[in-house]
Design a protein around this motif. Structure first.
Motif, PDB file in Angstrom:
ATOM      1  N   ASP A 268     -35.984  52.048 -13.330  1.00 35.11           N
ATOM      2  CA  ASP A 268     -35.927  51.647 -11.928  1.00 35.11           C
ATOM      3  C   ASP A 268     -36.649  50.309 -11.753  1.00 35.11           C
ATOM      4  OD1 ASP A 268     -35.823  51.403  -9.207  1.00 35.11           O
ATOM      5  OD2 ASP A 268     -36.780  53.327  -8.755  1.00 35.11           O
ATOM      6  N   VAL A 269     -35.917  49.303 -11.273  1.00 33.33           N
ATOM      7  CA  VAL A 269     -36.508  47.977 -11.062  1.00 33.33           C
ATOM      8  C   VAL A 269     -37.650  48.048 -10.055  1.00 33.33           C
ATOM      9  CG1 VAL A 269     -36.044  45.616 -10.263  1.00 33.33           C
ATOM     10  CG2 VAL A 269     -34.343  46.832 -11.637  1.00 33.33           C
ATOM     11  N   GLN A 270     -37.528  48.927  -9.064  1.00 34.27           N
ATOM     12  CA  GLN A 270     -38.559  49.052  -8.036  1.00 34.27           C
ATOM     13  C   GLN A 270     -39.895  49.487  -8.632  1.00 34.27           C
ATOM     14  OE1 GLN A 270     -37.878  48.160  -4.887  1.00 34.27           O
ATOM     15  NE2 GLN A 270     -40.024  48.423  -4.318  1.00 34.27           N
ATOM     16  N   THR A 271     -39.850  50.336  -9.660  1.00 37.38           N
ATOM     17  CA  THR A 271     -41.077  50.777 -10.313  1.00 37.38           C
ATOM     18  C   THR A 271     -41.784  49.607 -10.981  1.00 37.38           C
ATOM     19  OG1 THR A 271     -40.161  52.987 -10.686  1.00 37.38           O
ATOM     20  CG2 THR A 271     -42.027  52.319 -12.064  1.00 37.38           C
ATOM     21  N   TRP A 272     -41.031  48.786 -11.695  1.00 38.01           N
ATOM     22  CA  TRP A 272     -41.614  47.635 -12.384  1.00 38.01           C
ATOM     23  C   TRP A 272     -42.163  46.618 -11.379  1.00 38.01           C
ATOM     24  CZ3 TRP A 272     -41.800  46.755 -17.784  1.00 38.01           C
ATOM     25  CH2 TRP A 272     -41.236  47.773 -18.554  1.00 38.01           C
ATOM     26  N   SER A 273     -41.403  46.337 -10.348  1.00 34.59           N
ATOM     27  CA  SER A 273     -41.859  45.350  -9.359  1.00 34.59           C
ATOM     28  C   SER A 273     -43.080  45.866  -8.604  1.00 34.59           C
ATOM     29  CB  SER A 273     -40.736  45.005  -8.380  1.00 34.59           C
ATOM     30  OG  SER A 273     -40.337  46.137  -7.628  1.00 34.59           O
ATOM     31  N   SER A 274     -43.128  47.168  -8.299  1.00 34.69           N
ATOM     32  CA  SER A 274     -44.283  47.731  -7.606  1.00 34.69           C
ATOM     33  C   SER A 274     -45.536  47.672  -8.479  1.00 34.69           C
ATOM     34  CB  SER A 274     -44.004  49.173  -7.183  1.00 34.69           C
ATOM     35  OG  SER A 274     -42.952  49.241  -6.246  1.00 34.69           O
ATOM     36  N   ALA A 275     -45.382  47.964  -9.774  1.00 34.22           N
ATOM     37  CA  ALA A 275     -46.519  47.891 -10.689  1.00 34.22           C
ATOM     38  C   ALA A 275     -47.018  46.453 -10.808  1.00 34.22           C
ATOM     39  CB  ALA A 275     -46.129  48.434 -12.058  1.00 34.22           C
ATOM     40  N   PHE A 276     -46.093  45.502 -10.879  1.00 39.08           N
ATOM     41  CA  PHE A 276     -46.481  44.093 -10.980  1.00 39.08           C
ATOM     42  C   PHE A 276     -47.196  43.638  -9.711  1.00 39.08           C
ATOM     43  CE2 PHE A 276     -45.912  39.560 -10.586  1.00 39.08           C
ATOM     44  CZ  PHE A 276     -46.116  39.081 -11.871  1.00 39.08           C
ATOM     45  N   LEU A 277     -46.634  43.999  -8.558  1.00 41.38           N
ATOM     46  CA  LEU A 277     -47.249  43.589  -7.296  1.00 41.38           C
ATOM     47  C   LEU A 277     -48.619  44.234  -7.102  1.00 41.38           C
ATOM     48  CD1 LEU A 277     -44.226  43.582  -4.808  1.00 41.38           C
ATOM     49  CD2 LEU A 277     -45.590  41.618  -5.537  1.00 41.38           C
ATOM     50  N   SER A 278     -48.759  45.486  -7.521  1.00 44.23           N
ATOM     51  CA  SER A 278     -50.064  46.146  -7.409  1.00 44.23           C
ATOM     52  C   SER A 278     -51.106  45.421  -8.245  1.00 44.23           C
ATOM     53  CB  SER A 278     -49.953  47.607  -7.855  1.00 44.23           C
ATOM     54  OG  SER A 278     -49.095  48.342  -7.000  1.00 44.23           O
ATOM     55  N   ALA A 279     -50.728  45.026  -9.470  1.00 46.99           N
ATOM     56  CA  ALA A 279     -51.648  44.265 -10.313  1.00 46.99           C
ATOM     57  C   ALA A 279     -51.937  42.899  -9.705  1.00 46.99           C
ATOM     58  CB  ALA A 279     -51.058  44.108 -11.719  1.00 46.99           C
ATOM     59  N   LEU A 280     -50.918  42.292  -9.089  1.00 50.86           N
ATOM     60  CA  LEU A 280     -51.081  40.967  -8.484  1.00 50.86           C
ATOM     61  C   LEU A 280     -52.062  41.020  -7.319  1.00 50.86           C
ATOM     62  CD1 LEU A 280     -49.686  38.235  -9.177  1.00 50.86           C
ATOM     63  CD2 LEU A 280     -48.189  38.645  -7.228  1.00 50.86           C
ATOM     64  N   TYR A 281     -51.918  42.022  -6.463  1.00 51.86           N
ATOM     65  CA  TYR A 281     -52.816  42.144  -5.315  1.00 51.86           C
ATOM     66  C   TYR A 281     -54.232  42.508  -5.752  1.00 51.86           C
ATOM     67  CZ  TYR A 281     -49.170  41.663  -1.771  1.00 51.86           C
ATOM     68  OH  TYR A 281     -48.186  41.170  -0.959  1.00 51.86           O
ATOM     69  N   THR A 282     -54.368  43.247  -6.854  1.00 54.32           N
ATOM     70  CA  THR A 282     -55.695  43.593  -7.340  1.00 54.32           C
ATOM     71  C   THR A 282     -56.485  42.348  -7.724  1.00 54.32           C
ATOM     72  OG1 THR A 282     -54.894  45.722  -8.175  1.00 54.32           O
ATOM     73  CG2 THR A 282     -56.971  44.921  -9.076  1.00 54.32           C
ATOM     74  N   THR A 283     -55.800  41.324  -8.237  1.00 55.38           N
ATOM     75  CA  THR A 283     -56.483  40.102  -8.667  1.00 55.38           C
ATOM     76  C   THR A 283     -57.047  39.313  -7.498  1.00 55.38           C
ATOM     77  OG1 THR A 283     -54.489  38.720  -8.553  1.00 55.38           O
ATOM     78  CG2 THR A 283     -54.884  39.926 -10.598  1.00 55.38           C
ATOM     79  N   GLY A 284     -56.559  39.559  -6.286  1.00 57.85           N
ATOM     80  CA  GLY A 284     -56.990  38.749  -5.157  1.00 57.85           C
ATOM     81  C   GLY A 284     -56.447  37.344  -5.214  1.00 57.85           C
ATOM     82  N   MET A 285     -55.317  37.167  -5.909  1.00 57.83           N
ATOM     83  CA  MET A 285     -54.722  35.845  -6.026  1.00 57.83           C
ATOM     84  C   MET A 285     -54.418  35.263  -4.650  1.00 57.83           C
ATOM     85  SD  MET A 285     -51.224  34.787  -8.050  1.00 57.83           S
ATOM     86  CE  MET A 285     -50.148  35.347  -6.729  1.00 57.83           C
ATOM     87  N   THR A 286     -54.700  33.988  -4.487  1.00 57.33           N
ATOM     88  CA  THR A 286     -54.490  33.192  -3.269  1.00 57.33           C
ATOM     89  C   THR A 286     -55.493  33.526  -2.166  1.00 57.33           C
ATOM     90  OG1 THR A 286     -52.884  34.609  -2.095  1.00 57.33           O
ATOM     91  CG2 THR A 286     -52.017  33.108  -3.785  1.00 57.33           C
ATOM     92  N   THR A 287     -56.506  34.337  -2.455  1.00 57.85           N
ATOM     93  CA  THR A 287     -57.562  34.544  -1.473  1.00 57.85           C
ATOM     94  C   THR A 287     -58.739  33.596  -1.703  1.00 57.85           C
ATOM     95  OG1 THR A 287     -58.670  36.250  -2.781  1.00 57.85           O
ATOM     96  CG2 THR A 287     -56.976  36.987  -1.219  1.00 57.85           C
ATOM     97  N   GLY A 288     -58.863  33.087  -2.928  1.00 62.28           N
ATOM     98  CA  GLY A 288     -59.966  32.181  -3.242  1.00 62.28           C
ATOM     99  C   GLY A 288     -61.306  32.864  -3.388  1.00 62.28           C
ATOM    100  N   ILE A 289     -61.340  34.180  -3.361  1.00 65.90           N
ATOM    101  CA  ILE A 289     -62.625  34.890  -3.419  1.00 65.90           C
ATOM    102  C   ILE A 289     -63.268  34.758  -4.794  1.00 65.90           C
ATOM    103  CG2 ILE A 289     -63.676  37.183  -3.367  1.00 65.90           C
ATOM    104  CD1 ILE A 289     -61.841  37.882  -1.071  1.00 65.90           C
TER     105      ILE A 289
END
Length: 622
Positions: free
Chosen positions: A302-323
Motif C-alpha cells: 500500500d503506497v499510503q503506508t509508505w508515504s505515512s511512514a515517511f511523513l511521520s519520520a519527516l515531522y519527527t525531525t522538525g524539518m522547516t521549524t528551525g528548532i
C-alpha cells in the motif's frame, strides 16, 4: 550608504574578533633569545559585557543539555495522539519497521544538517541563509512558522493544567453522568447499550461522561466556527499560568533552559514508563497492544503506508521549524554532531514505541470496561488523552494519583514544546540586534510571551477548538514541503556540498558520510516534491468530528498556509532590487564560523565557484 554599512559591519566584526583572541603573556627573555609571546588558558566571562557586542552569546553548559533540549522537541504530543493511531491504521509492526527505517535514513540526515548549520554559524535560521541572501526568506519563513503555531500549541498545556487541577476532586468529574453539564445521551457504568445489530454502541445518540465533560464543561463548545461565543475564563487563567511558567526560563536563556530540560525530559520518560506499566496491568490491555502491533503484511504493498511512514519520520525531525538549528547555535563550535544525531533519534524511536503501547493498553482497558470492540474506542487527536485515557485513569483505584500523573505529563510536554518554539523567535530577534543584554532579552521575551497570550485567546473561546483545528491543519500544510525543498536545494546545490563538507570537517574533524550527502542532494528534494503533489491531490475539506467547516474558513486556512511562505518572494525582491552591491547567491561577508579563531582557516579553504559537474562530484567525494 550600503558601502558605509558594509564598512561598519567589518569594523564591528574585527573588534569582536580582537576581543575573542586568546589572552597572551610574555615569557622573560633568556640567553637563547628575546622575549616571545605565549598563549595562556582562554577564559570566558559569561556575565560580562563587551564594548561593542554587549553580553556574549551563551552556550550549553554541557552537551547533555543540548541532547535533552532536542529530545524535549522530538518527543512531543504526536507520540500520544497521532502516531499510535497511524501505526494501527497502517499495519502495526509493519508500519513501525518502515518508520524506524525512514527515521534512520531520512530523520538522522535532516537532523544532522540542521544541527551542523546552526552549530557552524552560531545563529538561528533567520541568519543561516546569509550563505545565500537570495533565499534568506527560507530561514525567516521557519521563524514565522514558530510564531504562528506557538499560540495554538499553548492551548494544549492549558487544557492539561485545567484537568490537573480537577484531578484533585474526590470523584473525577469526567467519569460520571450526574453533573449539570451532562445530557440525557450520557451513559456511564461498565456497559454501553448496543444497537440493533448487537456489535457496538450507538455513538451518534449516546456519549460518554468524558466526552461530555470535555465538550460541555471544559470547552463549552459552540455550534461551529461561525459562532465563536465568549471566552472560557478558566482556560484563560490556565493559559496565563503556562505563559508565566515558560517566561522565566526564556528570560534567563539557554543556561537555565538546559538545566530545566535535564529535569523535565527524564521526568517525562519516567511518567511515560509508569503509565505504561500501570496500563499493562489493566484487564484488556494485552488485547489493546495486540490490536496495535498485529502485523498486516499486505500493507507493504500500500503506497499510503509508505508515504505515512515517511511523513511521520519527516515531522519527527522538525524539518522547516528551525528548532534544531536554533538549539545547535548555542553549542560549542567543536562539539560532536553525528553522534548526537543518532543518540537523539535512537531515544526518540524508543519513546515512540513505548508511548504507543501505553496508549493502546489504555484503549484495551477502556474497551474491556465498556464491553465493546476495540474499533469503537480507538481514536486520535487531543481526544485520546482528554476522553479515553482520562476515563480509564479516573476509574482506577487511587484515581487522583493516576490522573495527576497523566495530566502532569501533558503539561510538561506542552511547556517544553512552548519553550522550544519561543526560543526560535527570540533568538532570531536577538541575532538581528547589534548588542545583547539582559534588559534587551527581557523586553523581547515579554513582548513575545504577551503577544502569544493575546493571540491564544481566540482558541480559548467557545468556538476555539474549531480555530485550533483550522490552524493545526493549515500552518504547515505547504511550508513543510516548500521550505524543506528549498533548504536542500540551497545547501546542496547553491552553497555546495564541497563547502558544506569542509565546514563540518572544520567543526568536528569528519566530513559527512557520502550516503547523507546523496540523500540531501538527490533523494529528499525529489521525494518532498512528490509528496507535495500527492498531498495536494488528496486534499480534503476541513472538519472537526461531524462538523464541516464553511467555505470562508477553508479559504482562511489556505491563507494561513501561505503566511510562512511570504518571506521568500520578499527577500528575493530585497536581494535583487534593493541590495545591489551583494551577489544574491554568494555568502555575505558576515557568514562564517561562529568561533572567530577559525575565520582565517575558513577564508583560506573557502571553495571557489564549481560548475555543475564539480558539484555533483562533491556529493560522492569522501
Amino acid at each position: 550608504m550600503a558601502e558605509l554599512e558594509s564598512k561598519e559591519a567589518t569594523v564591528l566584526s574585527n573588534e569582536f574578533a580582537e576581543q575573542e583572541q586568546p589572552l597572551r603573556t610574555t615569557q622573560a627573555p633568556s640567553a637563547s633569545g628575546p622575549a616571545v609571546p605565549i598563549h595562556v588558558t582562554r577564559f570566558e566571562f559569561e556575565d560580562q559585557t563587551a564594548v561593542s557586542q554587549g553580553m556574549e552569546r551563551e552556550h550549553w553548559t554541557c552537551n547533555a543539555e543540548f541532547i535533552m533540549a532536542a529530545l524535549a522537541f522530538t518527543t512531543d504530543y504526536s507520540y500520544i495522539w497521532s502516531f499510535p493511531y497511524t501505526c494501527y491504521r497502517h499495519g502495526g509492526v509493519v508500519f513501525m519497521i518502515l518508520y524506524a527505517i525512514f527515521l534512520l535514513l531520512i530523520g538522522v540526515p535532516i537532523f544532522y544538517m540542521d544541527l551542523s548549520l546552526g552549530q557552524f554559524c552560531g545563529r538561528g535560521p533567520a541568519h543561516i541563509w546569509n550563505f545565500s541572501p537570495l533565499f534568506r526568506g527560507v530561514g525567516v519563513g521557519m521563524v514565522v512558522v514558530n510564531a504562528v503555531i506557538h499560540p495554538m500549541y499553548g492551548v494544549i498545556p492549558s487544557w492539561g493544567m485545567y484537568y490537573l487541577f480537577q484531578s484533585g476532586s474526590t470523584v473525577q468529574p469526567w467519569t460520571t453522568c450526574n453533573n449539570y453539564w451532562n445530557t440525557r445521551s450520557c451513559v456511564d457504568g461498565q456497559t454501553l447499550p448496543f444497537n440493533s445489530s448487537g456489535d457496538s454502541y450507538m455513538p451518534r445518540r449516546l456519549s460518554s461522561p468524558g466526552e461530555e465533560y470535555f465538550d460541555n464543561r471544559v470547552l463549552q463548545i459552540s455550534s461551529g466556527i461561525e459562532d465563536p461565543g465568549g471566552l472560557q475564563w478558566e482556560l484563560v487563567g490556565c493559559r496565563f499560568g503556562t505563559v508565566v511558567l515558560i517566561f522565566a526560563p526564556l528570560l534567563l536563556g539557554v543556561k537555565v533552559i538546559g538545566k530545566l530540560v535535564l529535569v523535565t525530559v527524564p521526568l517525562i520518560f519516567v511518567l511515560l514508563l509508569t503509565l505504561f506499566i500501570r496500563g499493562m496491568t489493566l484487564p484488556g490491555s494485552l488485547e489493546g497492544v495486540r490490536y496495535l502491533l498485529y502485523p498486516s503484511s499486505d500493507r507493504l504493498l500500500d503506497v499510503q503506508t509508505w508515504s505515512s511512514a515517511f511523513l511521520s519520520a519527516l515531522y519527527t525531525t522538525g524539518m522547516t521549524t528551525g528548532i534544531i538549528s536554533t538549539l545547535a547555535s548555542y553549542k560549542r563550535f567543536t562539539s560532536t554532531a553525528l553522534r548526537d544525531s543518532f543518540i537523539v533519534y535512537g531515544v526518540t524511536l524508543g519513546v515512540g514505541v513505548f508511548a504507543s503501547m501505553m496508549v493502546f493498553s489504555f484503549f484495551g482497558a477502556l474497551a474491556h470496561q465498556k464491553n465493546v470492540e476495540m474499533i469503537n474506542v480507538v481514536d486520535r487527536g487531543v481526544r485520546v488523552v482528554f476522553l479515553g485515557m482520562a476515563e480509564v485513569a479516573g476509574s482506577l483505584p487511587v484515581s487522583n494519583l493516576w490522573c495527576f500523573a497523566l495530566f502532569f505529563l501533558v503539561l510538561l510536554i506542552g511547556l517544553n514544546i512552548q519553550i522550544m518554539f519561543a526560543e526560535v523567535v527570540i533568538t532570531a530577534v536577538l541575532d538581528c540586534l547589534p548588542r545583547r543584554s539582559r534588559l534587551i532579552r527581557l523586553l523581547i521575551t515579554a513582548c513575545f510571551c504577551g503577544g502569544s497570550f493575546l493571540f491564544t485567546l481566540p482558541y480559548l473561546s467557545r468556538g476555539g477548538v474549531y480555530f485550533f483545528t483550522m490552524v493545526d491543519v493549515s500552518a504547515m500544510r505547504l511550508s513543510v514541503y516548500i521550505l524543506g525543498f528549498l533548504q536542500f536545494l540551497t545547501v546542496g546545490w547553491i552553497y555546495g556540498m564541497d563547502q558544506f563538507s569542509r565546514d563540518i570537517k572544520m567543526m568536528t574533524g569528519l566530513r559527512p558520510p557520502v550516503v547523507f550527502k546523496f540523500i540531501w542532494c538527490f533523494v529528499l528534494p525529489l521525494v518532498i516534491l512528490l509528496l507535495l503533489f500527492l498531498s495536494l491531490s488528496q486534499e480534503r475539506g476541513l472538519f472537526y468530528g461531524s462538523y464541516i467547516f464553511p467555505t470562508w474558513a477553508v479559504v482562511m486556512g489556505w491563507f494561513i498556509s501561505l503566511v510562512p511562505l511570504a518571506p521568500i518572494p520578499l527577500f528575493v525582491v530585497v536581494s535583487l532590487v534593493i541590495v545591489r552591491n551583494q551577489a544574491p547567491l554568494s555568502a555575505k561577508p558576515d557568514w562564517g564560523p561562529a568561533d572567530p579563531a577559525y575565520r582565517a582557516e575558513y577564508d583560506a579553504q573557502k571553495s571557489r565557484y564549481l560548475p555543475l559537474l564539480g558539484r555533483v562530484k562533491a556529493v560522492f567525494t569522501t
